[in-house]
Design a protein around this motif. Structure first.
Motif, short mmCIF file in Angstrom:
data_model
loop_
_atom_site.label_atom_id
_atom_site.label_comp_id
_atom_site.label_asym_id
_atom_site.label_seq_id
_atom_site.Cartn_x
_atom_site.Cartn_y
_atom_site.Cartn_z
N MET A 254 1.26 -1.53 0.21
CA MET A 254 0.23 0.21 -0.20
C MET A 254 0.77 1.31 -0.30
SD MET A 254 -3.23 0.32 2.36
CE MET A 254 -3.33 -1.03 3.20
N SER A 255 0.60 2.35 -0.70
CA SER A 255 1.01 3.58 -0.89
C SER A 255 1.03 4.17 0.53
CB SER A 255 0.44 4.95 -1.24
OG SER A 255 0.31 5.88 -1.42
N GLN A 256 2.14 4.72 0.98
CA GLN A 256 2.64 5.51 2.40
C GLN A 256 1.43 6.94 2.61
OE1 GLN A 256 4.05 5.13 4.65
NE2 GLN A 256 4.24 6.25 6.10
N GLY A 257 0.87 7.35 1.53
CA GLY A 257 -0.90 8.59 1.45
C GLY A 257 -1.65 7.55 2.64
N ILE A 258 -2.50 6.85 1.68
CA ILE A 258 -3.22 5.66 2.05
C ILE A 258 -2.97 5.08 3.38
CG2 ILE A 258 -4.47 3.76 1.70
CD1 ILE A 258 -4.01 4.09 -1.44
N VAL A 259 -1.58 4.72 4.03
CA VAL A 259 -1.44 3.93 5.22
C VAL A 259 -2.05 5.50 5.96
CG1 VAL A 259 0.45 3.64 6.98
CG2 VAL A 259 -0.37 2.30 4.39
N GLN A 260 -1.04 6.64 5.21
CA GLN A 260 -1.37 8.09 6.66
C GLN A 260 -3.11 8.41 6.85
OE1 GLN A 260 0.79 11.37 4.91
NE2 GLN A 260 0.57 12.28 7.37
N GLU A 261 -3.71 8.15 5.66
CA GLU A 261 -4.72 8.65 4.82
C GLU A 261 -6.06 7.32 6.82
OE1 GLU A 261 -6.48 11.17 4.52
OE2 GLU A 261 -4.76 12.12 3.57
N ILE A 262 -5.33 6.35 6.14
CA ILE A 262 -6.10 4.73 7.17
C ILE A 262 -5.79 5.32 9.11
CG2 ILE A 262 -6.56 3.26 8.14
CD1 ILE A 262 -5.70 1.85 4.93
N THR A 263 -4.42 5.96 9.03
CA THR A 263 -4.21 5.98 10.62
C THR A 263 -5.24 7.50 10.80
OG1 THR A 263 -2.33 5.23 10.21
CG2 THR A 263 -2.21 6.34 12.10
N PHE A 264 -5.17 7.71 10.15
CA PHE A 264 -6.09 9.63 10.50
C PHE A 264 -7.22 9.18 10.57
CE2 PHE A 264 -8.13 13.50 8.96
CZ PHE A 264 -6.85 14.02 9.94
N PHE A 265 -7.95 8.59 10.35
CA PHE A 265 -9.38 8.14 10.16
C PHE A 265 -9.43 6.74 11.31
CE2 PHE A 265 -12.78 4.98 9.62
CZ PHE A 265 -13.60 6.08 9.41
N LEU A 266 -8.92 6.29 11.95
CA LEU A 266 -8.60 5.30 12.80
C LEU A 266 -8.20 6.52 14.24
CD1 LEU A 266 -6.68 2.01 12.06
CD2 LEU A 266 -8.91 2.73 12.13
N HIS A 267 -7.65 7.74 14.03
CA HIS A 267 -7.25 8.10 15.24
C HIS A 267 -8.40 8.99 15.63
CE1 HIS A 267 -2.79 8.47 15.20
NE2 HIS A 267 -3.49 6.91 15.49
#
Length: 162
Positions: free
Chosen positions: A1-14
């Motif tokens: 997965m792309s780093q941007g998508i992982v960052q967006e998912i982490t942001f959503f979980l936060h």
């Protein structure tokens, strides 16, 4: 997965976690309201302070995670977190915690009553003694006042005759 998508998912979980924390914190305020009666003014002040602190927390999360940009999926994540909390926990947490804390406070109150009972007995005995002494002193005062009034009258009569 792309780093941007992982960052967006982490942001959503936060943001989901932020919604859970916000609802959990408000439940503690509701527990305090069940334990101690509050007036409308105090409830209003608690709510203002609560929402101010929540605003600071959300702003800090947005600033730290997303450079201060408001993303609607973050708002939806927070709402989803609140919904999860309400569905999973409902009002059981408030009922259980307020009941437990009420029983703990009742137990502490009873222990304090038992510990302070000898002091209470001594205080009431001392108060009775002071009341008794004050009644006697009042009688002595009345007696002395009558004697002095009689002495002054006698002294006036003796001085007037001379």
């Amino acid at each position: 997965m792309s780093q941007g998508i992982v960052q967006e998912i982490t942001f959503f979980l936060h943001s989901i976690l932020m919604g859970l924390v916000i609802t959990f914190a408000y439940d503690w305020i509701l527990i305090c309201r069940k334990l101690f009666k509050h007036g409308k003014f105090l409830i209003s002040m608690e709510d203002i302070i609560y929402w101010f602190m929540c605003g600071i927390g959300v702003f800090y999360m947005l600033y730290k995670e997303n450079n201060g940009v408001l993303r609607w999926f973050a708002v939806m994540g927070a709402a989803l977190g609140m919904l999860f909390y309400k569905v999973l926990v409902k009002n059981k947490f408030i009922y259980i915690m307020s009941t437990c804390l009420h029983k703990i406070m009742w137990f502490i109150y009873r222990v304090i009553q038992v510990v302070l009972k000898p002091g209470k007995c001594l205080f009431s005995a001392a108060r009775r003694c002071v009341r008794f002494a004050m009644k006697k002193l009042k009688k002595v005062k009345v007696f002395i006042k009558k004697r002095l009034t009689g002495f002054i009258k006698t002294l006036r009569m003796v001085l007037c005759k001379q």
